[in-house]
Design a protein around this motif. Structure first.
Motif, PDB file in Angstrom:
ATOM      1  N   GLN A  31     -42.566  25.493 -11.964  1.00  0.00           N
ATOM      2  CA  GLN A  31     -42.262  26.899 -12.274  1.00  0.00           C
ATOM      3  C   GLN A  31     -40.787  27.025 -12.599  1.00  0.00           C
ATOM      4  O   GLN A  31     -39.963  26.257 -12.104  1.00  0.00           O
ATOM      5  N   LYS A  32     -40.451  28.042 -13.381  1.00  0.00           N
ATOM      6  CA  LYS A  32     -39.054  28.360 -13.680  1.00  0.00           C
ATOM      7  C   LYS A  32     -38.871  29.854 -13.510  1.00  0.00           C
ATOM      8  O   LYS A  32     -39.784  30.633 -13.745  1.00  0.00           O
ATOM      9  N   SER A  33     -37.669  30.238 -13.094  1.00  0.00           N
ATOM     10  CA  SER A  33     -37.311  31.647 -13.036  1.00  0.00           C
ATOM     11  C   SER A  33     -35.952  31.776 -13.709  1.00  0.00           C
ATOM     12  O   SER A  33     -35.454  30.816 -14.291  1.00  0.00           O
ATOM     13  N   ALA A  34     -35.347  32.928 -13.616  1.00  0.00           N
ATOM     14  CA  ALA A  34     -34.070  33.158 -14.286  1.00  0.00           C
ATOM     15  C   ALA A  34     -32.975  32.192 -13.825  1.00  0.00           C
ATOM     16  O   ALA A  34     -32.163  31.749 -14.622  1.00  0.00           O
ATOM     17  N   HIS A  35     -32.966  31.844 -12.535  1.00  0.00           N
ATOM     18  CA  HIS A  35     -31.912  30.992 -12.000  1.00  0.00           C
ATOM     19  C   HIS A  35     -32.389  29.680 -11.380  1.00  0.00           C
ATOM     20  O   HIS A  35     -31.584  28.802 -11.112  1.00  0.00           O
ATOM     21  N   THR A  72     -33.754  30.553   0.793  1.00  0.00           N
ATOM     22  CA  THR A  72     -34.856  29.655   0.426  1.00  0.00           C
ATOM     23  C   THR A  72     -35.593  29.156   1.658  1.00  0.00           C
ATOM     24  O   THR A  72     -36.827  29.174   1.708  1.00  0.00           O
ATOM     25  N   GLU A 113     -36.630  36.410  -6.650  1.00  0.00           N
ATOM     26  CA  GLU A 113     -36.903  35.258  -7.513  1.00  0.00           C
ATOM     27  C   GLU A 113     -37.574  34.120  -6.753  1.00  0.00           C
ATOM     28  O   GLU A 113     -38.564  33.552  -7.199  1.00  0.00           O
ATOM     29  N   ARG A 116     -41.221  34.820  -5.716  1.00  0.00           N
ATOM     30  CA  ARG A 116     -42.184  34.602  -6.800  1.00  0.00           C
ATOM     31  C   ARG A 116     -42.470  33.114  -6.991  1.00  0.00           C
ATOM     32  O   ARG A 116     -43.621  32.719  -7.192  1.00  0.00           O
ATOM     33  N   LEU A 117     -41.427  32.287  -6.928  1.00  0.00           N
ATOM     34  CA  LEU A 117     -41.628  30.847  -7.101  1.00  0.00           C
ATOM     35  C   LEU A 117     -42.509  30.270  -6.003  1.00  0.00           C
ATOM     36  O   LEU A 117     -43.454  29.535  -6.272  1.00  0.00           O
ATOM     37  N   SER A 120     -46.297  30.987  -5.895  1.00  0.00           N
ATOM     38  CA  SER A 120     -47.144  30.193  -6.788  1.00  0.00           C
ATOM     39  C   SER A 120     -47.697  28.953  -6.088  1.00  0.00           C
ATOM     40  O   SER A 120     -48.603  28.318  -6.602  1.00  0.00           O
TER      41      SER A 120
END
Length: 136
Positions: A31-35, A72, A113, A116-117, A120
């Motif tokens: 997965q990828k997000s903005a940062h 995190t 962010e 959301r990661l 998943s």
């Protein structure tokens, strides 16, 4: 308190060794997000493990990198995650040396962010047979 479903972050739940990081990084990002970029690989253990990479070039101040790691870990502990090795890597700058190192807006952004990661990676529920259509 240790055991299944606990909210600790014991040593057994961390990816610590270079070869463990390398084996996860060899795979494509999940997965990828903005940062951030999330890498995963099926774990040989019955529980998920976490590794965090927050490079100085993307978060120049230590307090920002520590905030990223703290948020995190907190989300990793509180989300139910399938048995995978996860690495969360900071991939874009989150702030500059001139800006504030950490503030509530930054924490909210990181939390949203990363949430959301990690969402998943929730365990997949077994798919049963399709329900029969109702008869009139």
């Amino acid at each position: 308190m240790t055991g299944e479903g606990s909210h600790d972050f014991a040593r057994a739940r961390r990816i610590l060794k270079t070869d463990e990081f390398s084996s996860v990084f060899r795979l494509r990002p999940t997965q990828k997000s903005a940062h951030f970029v999330l890498y995963t690989r099926p774990s040989p253990l019955p529980h998920a493990r976490l590794g965090i990479v927050a490079a100085k070039r993307f978060a120049p101040r230590a307090v920002t990198r520590n905030t990223i790691k703290r948020v995190t870990r907190e989300l990793f502990r509180t989300h139910e995650i399938q048995a995978v090795d996860c690495i969360v890597r900071l991939a874009r700058p989150v702030n500059t040396k001139a800006g504030p190192a950490t503030n509530s807006a930054l924490k909210r952004l990181l939390h949203a962010e990363l949430s959301r990661l990690l969402a998943s990676q929730r365990p997949r529920r077994p798919v049963g047979p399709a329900p029969a259509p109702p008869t009139p």
